[in-house]
Write an enzyme that holds these catalytic residues in place. Sequence first.
Site, PDB file in Angstrom:
ATOM      1  N   ARG A   1       3.096  15.140   5.722  1.00 20.22           N
ATOM      2  CA  ARG A   1       1.898  14.364   5.230  1.00 20.22           C
ATOM      3  C   ARG A   1       1.812  14.210   3.968  1.00 20.22           C
ATOM      4  O   ARG A   1       2.526  15.342   3.268  1.00 20.22           O
ATOM      5  CB  ARG A   1       0.533  14.885   5.943  1.00 20.22           C
ATOM      6  CG  ARG A   1       0.577  14.951   7.304  1.00 20.22           C
ATOM      7  CD  ARG A   1      -0.718  15.510   7.915  1.00 20.22           C
ATOM      8  NE  ARG A   1      -1.861  15.046   6.737  1.00 20.22           N
ATOM      9  CZ  ARG A   1      -2.922  15.934   6.403  1.00 20.22           C
ATOM     10  NH1 ARG A   1      -2.980  17.166   6.989  1.00 20.22           N
ATOM     11  NH2 ARG A   1      -3.753  15.363   5.686  1.00 20.22           N
TER      12      ARG A   1
ATOM     13  N   ASP B   1      11.362   9.914   2.585  1.00 20.32           N
ATOM     14  CA  ASP B   1      10.668   9.052   3.343  1.00 20.32           C
ATOM     15  C   ASP B   1      11.375   9.260   4.803  1.00 20.32           C
ATOM     16  O   ASP B   1      12.136   9.628   5.161  1.00 20.32           O
ATOM     17  CB  ASP B   1      10.266   7.763   2.960  1.00 20.32           C
ATOM     18  CG  ASP B   1      11.413   6.980   2.896  1.00 20.32           C
ATOM     19  OD1 ASP B   1      12.493   7.131   3.612  1.00 20.32           O
ATOM     20  OD2 ASP B   1      11.497   5.857   2.050  1.00 20.32           O
TER      21      ASP B   1
ATOM     22  N   ASP C   1       9.204   3.966  -7.480  1.00 24.21           N
ATOM     23  CA  ASP C   1      10.563   4.666  -7.792  1.00 24.21           C
ATOM     24  C   ASP C   1      10.988   4.377  -9.066  1.00 24.21           C
ATOM     25  O   ASP C   1      11.682   5.353  -9.770  1.00 24.21           O
ATOM     26  CB  ASP C   1      11.594   3.922  -6.946  1.00 24.21           C
ATOM     27  CG  ASP C   1      11.735   4.684  -5.431  1.00 24.21           C
ATOM     28  OD1 ASP C   1      11.356   5.985  -5.498  1.00 24.21           O
ATOM     29  OD2 ASP C   1      11.937   4.057  -4.506  1.00 24.21           O
TER      30      ASP C   1
END
Lengths: 640, 734
Positions: free
Chosen positions: A448, A464, A553
């Site tokens: 989370r 991810d 990013d």
Amino acid sequence: MQSWRGKSLWLALSASWLLVLLRVFPLLRLAVPARPWASAPQGWPHWLDTELLPSFSQPGELPEDAPQPPQAPRGGGCDWGACFDASKCRTGGLKVFVHPVAGPISAAHRKILASIESSRYHTASPEEACLLLFLSLEVPAGECSPVPQQWNGGRNHLVLDLHPAPCPQTFQLGRAMVAKASPTADTFRPGFDVALPLLPEAHPLRGGAPGQLRQHSPHPGVPLLALAEERGRWRTAGTDPSACPWDGRCEQDRGPEQTHPGGTLPNATFCLIPSHRPDALHFLQALQAGCIPVLLSPRWELPFSEVIDWTKAAIVADERLPFQVLAALQEMPLTRVLALRQQTQFLWDAYFSSVEKVMHTTLEIIQDRIFGASAHASLLWNSPPGALLALPTFSTSPSDFPFYHLQRGSRPVGRFSALIWVGAPGQPPLKLIQAVAGSQNCAQVSDRFFPHRAISTDAILSLDGHSSVTTSEVDFAFLVWQSFPERMVGFLTWNHFWDEAQGGWGYTAERANEFSMVLTSAAFYHRYYHTLFTHSLPKALRTLADEAPTCVDILMNFLVAAVTKLPPIKVPYGKQHLEATPPLVPGGPEPQPTARDCINQMAAGFGYMPLVSSRLRLDPVLFKDPVSVLRKKYRSLEKP
Amino acid sequence: MGQVCLEREEEAACVIMCASVKYNIRGPALIPRMKSKHRIYYITLFSIVLLGLIATGMFQFWPHSIESSSDWSVEKRSVRDVPVVRLPADSPIPERGDLSCRMHTCFDVYRCGFNPKNKIKVYIYSLKKYVDDFGVPVSNTISREYNELLTAISDSDYYTDDISRACLFVPSIDVLNQNTLRIKETAQALAQLSRWDRGTNHLLFNMLPGGPPDYNTALDVPRDRALLAGGGFSTWTYRQGYDVSIPVYSPLSAEVDLPEKGPGPRRYFLLSSQMAVHPEYREDLEALQARHGEAVLVLDKCTNLSEGVLSVRRRCHKHQVFDYPQVLQEATFCVVLRGARLGQAVLSDVLRAGCVPVVIADSYVLPFSEVLDWKRASVVVPEEKMSEVYSILQSVPQRQIEEMQRQARWFWEAYFQSIKAIALATLQIINDRIYPYAALSYEEWNDPPTVKRGSVSNPLFLPLIPPQSQGFTAIVLTYDRVESLFRVITEVSKVPSLSKLLVVWNNQNKNPPEDSLWPKIRVPLKVVRTAENKLSNRFFPYDEIETEAVLAIDDDIIMLTSDELQFGYEVWREFPDRLVGYPGRLHLWDHEMNKWKYESEWTNEVSMVLTGAAFYHKYFNYLYTYKMPGDIKNWVDAHMNCEDIAMNFLVANVTGKAVIKVTPRKKFKCPECTAIDGLSLDQTHMVERSECINKFASVFGTMPLKVVEHRADPVLYKDDFPEKLKSFPNIGSL
């Protein structure tokens, strides 16, 4: 009988002689004058009655004086404790309000205002503010700026005087602090006023030119000395100390020297800067050029002297001892010269290269005064990357930051936390969690997006839901990160380039011989960068990142590169087919243009392009070597 | 008589003897009448007595000729016997003192002029007793502490007894405590010092300034331009960069034995131990105690102590009696509150106890604040905020508190402990101002010895990637293998970033080949001839090296490809403060032999690289040649081995960083070496190399090498990617 008498006579005689002599000798000794003996130095005497001497304060008297009413003994002046009310700042943090400026303002002033507004301390409401900033303007001679509203006797005010104003005392300063460019040492109140650098008119708002130093050690052919002259000129002088280079005393013997046209930077190891205030402009020039400033009895306070340890970057010498200073410069050990030169570059880049940095440093100094015990330590101010990038709200201990490990020869201990970003609710990435949790260094895994406070380790493995990494890849990458804790260590890379056709920056996700960014979809970095990301970046850039995921990013890589000035690190990654394509934004088939916009907007926001390219990848020592696989520690890394 | 006088050695003794002979006029007549037996007897007796006298005389007159005892060099005298100087009532008084004085305006630096050691010379005036017209003394002649202080200066390197060579003058007039002196007369006494000259370059020490009722924060004695080392300056009286703020010495420092107590949580969080605190402040403190209970302890004077107990060593809270200063060790934070004076001796006691001082004294200039970073050892709280003290302190994290406790104790040990420490720190500060290029650094003043020993300071700390255009200089050390050397030169010259080639000709018996025989290459080639065949010649910082990057390469390393070398240089640019090399080696701890072992097997770890071919910064050549610790350099030259291990140690020790191994290369195989029986040679080789590691580790006093598990390869190394598109395709052989 006779002999007996003779004997006794002789005995008596000798005895009497003895007595006489014994008496006479001490007298004789006193008669000899107490002359100082040339051979042994005569120090402070050892008194016979040292033990009997009284103490300078009697025990009853010393610890206590007669109690006096608590009154601050002051001569009408101000200091921090007396004239600044920090209580308001302590509750709400430092909030700065700038008094609106009436009338036309110069470009330089506009830059100042812009840079304060970009600060995280800025507020638009004077009620909220605990520091009120008043910009002292250059006004026609004779006239003076009016006292602003809510002046309040100058309490909690900072009067900003970046360019020497013709109006000597604009108004009664009252309890206001003064931030002035190169203030004279006589009027400067240490710990209360702030000494600013004397900036040229054309100083850039943000970004700023980098330091000129291209190599650590002085080039062998570079002259030893450059001397500041009028109108920003520099004159280089040879190393011969007999040709005394200042005071104009040796005008006839100018030696091997040339005059540079105004504005160019000196190319020498040391830069002599005379004592008067206009010469302060030379100081910044020398600093930028990596020419060690040698200040000859400066009559002005060095910029930010409250926090910057100038002995590490400059030499303050007495102008009355020219030969001795010259001799000292010539004999200065190489190690010291190296350290001084590097420090000039660091200081230039951290605090002086743009108006924004100068103003933010000023506010940071005041913030430090308010913080008291939890302010920046001296180390944080005086070693890279500098106090503006090392937030004391994160920690007061240098070892909690990523920057000081390598400088001190240590490495971060402990383990890492894996942070898995899951966009949409659905199947949790079990396989990924399994792989990451398999590492013995993994301390916690969470699927989370959780608050930063919950992260207990220095290292973060950011992933991810779509990433796929193996335990052994993670283990090796973590080990590499421990050797380079201030950098990002990642698996997938992008490279940036200057696109001539488009006239802007571009980037490529294709495999190349170089890279300058690593994707946070699989990367290790220090927990501190989360704090820095949230608290130090300008708001505009963060909103940009919130809107486009690819920008996160890029922004993260910009931030880390701007702090470290170094490229990220790439480690081997098995799953090459999952190439570093930017994540697809649902509903938008054109992520590329957004990313391209992103990189250009970031570069504009930073004022320069901080990204640095690297051409290497760190592999395990026996990576793909033709030896028995049993010898290798990271075998699974080599599986096709 | 004549014979006797011939034997004389000591003139004075002889004169006396002759005088006494003359006095006893009948004496000489006796001698001829005596029998020869007796005569010998008497003469012997006489000579013994005479010799004894001579010896005594010599002993008394020439004490300085006896070297053994230093006690003789300084007279033993009593303070009561010092000469008395009468000050007429109308003798001049110096000016009050100039608040605008700075080193470059009021200090005569010419007196300190040329000095190769960068040390100021300090002269101390001899002790006098000053009395006024009526014979009443001006002050106590000298206090114990001031005597100690002058002794400390006199015993230090700063001292000179030559007044004409001195740069700083210290009067022997004791002004440590203003209460014990008469201000006007003391000023007159200062003014009549032989080199007073408006007080220029004179240094006065004062710890207790001011007097009732208003207690000035600086010495009230008019002193013109003299520097003041004062305890209790406020920012209004302190002349920044001119005066020196010193501590108020606590006599308890010498009296009480207080063993060090390490940092950590203590019984009380906050303690106030001062006795005469102003009632208003005491109220504030007691309110704090009421609010926070046990954590705060406010002590006061003891009222009901029996006779004979030293009241300064006791403190009370209600009826509880505490020993002072021992009780300070029970607290984490200790209040140092302003009394009538700003400077309080309790600060010294607090630091000693390792208690973090909470300084509540507005505008107080903390001792030695010019050089000491008090943020690391204390908390300063404005007087106004006294009621918030507790919450301010609560916000300091525990780790920082411990750091502060350690720092406090270190400050006491180094700068507060004794009068000597205070005096020397004061002189060091003034010395640092006069010779700024030789001044002590922030770290030297502030870092405790444990920190100084434990940390490295990388000489190349700036993150700087040198531009590729600079290139590197290749240094080839050679003896006589000309053919192999030429091949190396040809190979290396193919590397694009090579900017210069330097051949170090280490053979003194043979001349290098003629110019025409050398290979023609595109970069300058220089040959340096050495005076002696030493291995360390390879690491000499030759002036010919103009680039920062140096490639040290042996004259038989012909197997490295141009790609490998170019890539090595690119890697060095990213790590300019490290050794970047090809074959890696490892050191291991041999548990059986209890010593270090050299390892060249296929390991997963690396801690050294061979310098048969390695890139590094030119600065390390300078370090190797001039700063190599101990006898390592000579040892290497004598054994003709291990120069690379020495370099690895040196770089790791100074930077604290690991080496970078590039490319998979494992060995420098040379064709010529294959003929030799590898195995036995390897055995002795390994033993020798292990010896080196153990030797160097003992010289460095530690094992500086760092072990890493990574090496640097090109980004696309062994990736599934067209070879011709890779930047460095020709990499990968072992």
